[in-house]
Design an enzyme around this catalytic site. Structure first.
Site, PDB file in Angstrom:
ATOM      1  NE  ARG A  45      44.617 -49.096-106.088  1.00  0.00           N
ATOM      2  CZ  ARG A  45      45.907 -49.310-106.292  1.00  0.00           C
ATOM      3  NH1 ARG A  45      46.299 -50.220-107.174  1.00  0.00           N
ATOM      4  NH2 ARG A  45      46.817 -48.646-105.623  1.00  0.00           N
ATOM      5  N   GLY A  46      39.868 -50.807-102.481  1.00  0.00           N
ATOM      6  CA  GLY A  46      39.421 -51.948-101.670  1.00  0.00           C
ATOM      7  C   GLY A  46      37.953 -52.310-101.761  1.00  0.00           C
ATOM      8  CD  GLU A 101      36.848 -47.615 -96.872  1.00  0.00           C
ATOM      9  OE1 GLU A 101      36.907 -48.116 -98.014  1.00  0.00           O
ATOM     10  OE2 GLU A 101      37.729 -46.881 -96.411  1.00  0.00           O
ATOM     11  CG  ASP A 102      38.352 -51.547 -97.932  1.00  0.00           C
ATOM     12  OD1 ASP A 102      38.208 -50.489 -97.282  1.00  0.00           O
ATOM     13  OD2 ASP A 102      39.446 -51.868 -98.431  1.00  0.00           O
ATOM     14  CG  ASP A 105      42.363 -50.120 -89.127  1.00  0.00           C
ATOM     15  OD1 ASP A 105      42.102 -50.919 -88.222  1.00  0.00           O
ATOM     16  OD2 ASP A 105      43.535 -49.806 -89.424  1.00  0.00           O
ATOM     17  CE  LYS A 133      41.383 -54.484 -89.579  1.00  0.00           C
ATOM     18  NZ  LYS A 133      42.827 -54.263 -89.794  1.00  0.00           N
ATOM     19  CG  PHE A 154      46.788 -56.540 -92.353  1.00  0.00           C
ATOM     20  CD1 PHE A 154      46.727 -55.162 -92.162  1.00  0.00           C
ATOM     21  CD2 PHE A 154      46.946 -57.028 -93.638  1.00  0.00           C
ATOM     22  CE1 PHE A 154      46.830 -54.286 -93.234  1.00  0.00           C
ATOM     23  CE2 PHE A 154      47.046 -56.161 -94.725  1.00  0.00           C
ATOM     24  CZ  PHE A 154      46.993 -54.785 -94.521  1.00  0.00           C
ATOM     25  CB  VAL A 155      41.266 -59.054 -93.137  1.00  0.00           C
ATOM     26  CG1 VAL A 155      41.001 -59.624 -91.754  1.00  0.00           C
ATOM     27  CG2 VAL A 155      40.700 -57.657 -93.269  1.00  0.00           C
ATOM     28  CG  ASP A 161      45.855 -53.900-100.944  1.00  0.00           C
ATOM     29  OD1 ASP A 161      44.954 -53.210-100.433  1.00  0.00           O
ATOM     30  OD2 ASP A 161      47.041 -53.534-101.013  1.00  0.00           O
ATOM     31  NE  ARG A 167      43.954 -54.036-104.685  1.00  0.00           N
ATOM     32  CZ  ARG A 167      43.786 -53.087-103.775  1.00  0.00           C
ATOM     33  NH1 ARG A 167      42.707 -53.094-103.004  1.00  0.00           N
ATOM     34  NH2 ARG A 167      44.677 -52.140-103.606  1.00  0.00           N
TER      35      ARG A 167
HETATM   36  P1  IMP Z   1      41.494 -46.094 -91.594  1.00  0.00           P
HETATM   37  O1  IMP Z   1      41.698 -44.712 -92.152  1.00  0.00           O
HETATM   38  O2  IMP Z   1      42.565 -46.454 -90.591  1.00  0.00           O
HETATM   39  O3  IMP Z   1      40.122 -46.338 -91.058  1.00  0.00           O
HETATM   40  O4  IMP Z   1      41.832 -47.079 -92.753  1.00  0.00           O
HETATM   41  C1  IMP Z   1      40.933 -47.532 -93.612  1.00  0.00           C
HETATM   42  C2  IMP Z   1      41.612 -48.136 -94.808  1.00  0.00           C
HETATM   43  O5  IMP Z   1      42.792 -48.845 -94.468  1.00  0.00           O
HETATM   44  C3  IMP Z   1      40.710 -49.167 -95.419  1.00  0.00           C
HETATM   45  O6  IMP Z   1      39.932 -48.604 -96.413  1.00  0.00           O
HETATM   46  C4  IMP Z   1      41.690 -50.156 -95.997  1.00  0.00           C
HETATM   47  O7  IMP Z   1      42.031 -49.740 -97.301  1.00  0.00           O
HETATM   48  C5  IMP Z   1      42.888 -50.065 -95.138  1.00  0.00           C
HETATM   49  N1  IMP Z   1      42.887 -51.172 -94.163  1.00  0.00           N
HETATM   50  C6  IMP Z   1      42.512 -51.153 -92.875  1.00  0.00           C
HETATM   51  N2  IMP Z   1      42.612 -52.349 -92.302  1.00  0.00           N
HETATM   52  C7  IMP Z   1      43.080 -53.175 -93.265  1.00  0.00           C
HETATM   53  C8  IMP Z   1      43.368 -54.588 -93.298  1.00  0.00           C
HETATM   54  O8  IMP Z   1      43.221 -55.348 -92.323  1.00  0.00           O
HETATM   55  N3  IMP Z   1      43.802 -55.072 -94.495  1.00  0.00           N
HETATM   56  C9  IMP Z   1      43.970 -54.296 -95.598  1.00  0.00           C
HETATM   57  N4  IMP Z   1      43.694 -52.986 -95.610  1.00  0.00           N
HETATM   58  C10 IMP Z   1      43.256 -52.436 -94.454  1.00  0.00           C
HETATM   59 MG    MG Z   2      40.578 -48.406 -98.413  1.00  0.00          MG
END
Ligand code: IMP
Ligand code: MG
Length: 179
Positions: A45-46, A101-102, A105, A133, A154-155, A161, A167
């Protein structure tokens, strides 16, 4: 865990986000100038706030679709196992696709989503992430466009969220625990 008290410190203002999106939209307009209809795919949803602002800065004909992949649940750590909870409504074979994508990470989510979408043989498949990140990366993946690179914090806000909260903040802020 979600009861732990925290405050949100502003990190990226609503104004900076808007300015950055305007610039990114110009690049995307150029990249897809020859498309007849770009499929803009938001990861739920981000990305819902980001995609709404981004498409309104594009001058291309666009179709908007959504994909939901499993995420963090209520925590702050990636589960590393990605499942598709809601698939696209449209087929994308032979089409131009922009995944929105938001945050990237660890990279697990995007890597899984791209692998799946590539299998459907779009003509062009590009990725835009509002935040990146890079120091957290565990899977090699890079967005074609990134709004802002941020440190390992963590943002929340602007669609993003913490345990389904914050959000609706108009800016990006970092979570700071106060206990
Ligand atoms: P990844 O699979 O680790 O790259 O995670 C990506 C997803 O994790 C993003 O789409 C976010 O939904 C969530 N995410 C990663 N970092 C944060 C953060 O700092 N705050 C909130 N959600 C996060
Ligand atoms: Mg996400």
């Amino acid at each position: 865990m979600t009861k732990r008290p925290y405050v949100v410190d502003e990190m990226i203002s609503a104004k900076s986000i808007a300015a950055r999106i305007e610039a990114l939209a110009q690049e995307i307009d150029r990249e897809f100038a020859d498309t007849d209809k770009l499929v803009v795919v938001g990861l739920l949803r981000g990305s819902f706030v980001f995609i709404a602002d981004l498409v309104r800065e594009l001058h291309l004909p666009v179709e908007v679709d959504f994909l939901e992949a499993s995420s963090y649940g209520d925590g702050m750590e990636s589960s590393r196992e990605v499942r598709i909870l809601k698939d696209l409504r449209s087929g994308i074979e032979g089409r131009d696709v922009l995944v929105v994508e938001d945050i990237i990470d660890t990279g697990f989510t995007m890597s899984h989503v791209l692998h799946m979408l590539r299998g459907r043989e779009p003509r062009k498949l590009k990725v835009i992430a509002l935040l990146d990140k890079p120091t957290r990366r565990e899977v090699e993946i890079k967005a074609d466009w990134t709004g802002f690179e941020i440190p390992d914090e963590f943002v929340v806000g602007y669609g993003i969220d913490f345990a389904q909260r914050n959000r609706n903040l108009p800016y990006i802020g970092k979570v700071r625990f106060t206990d």
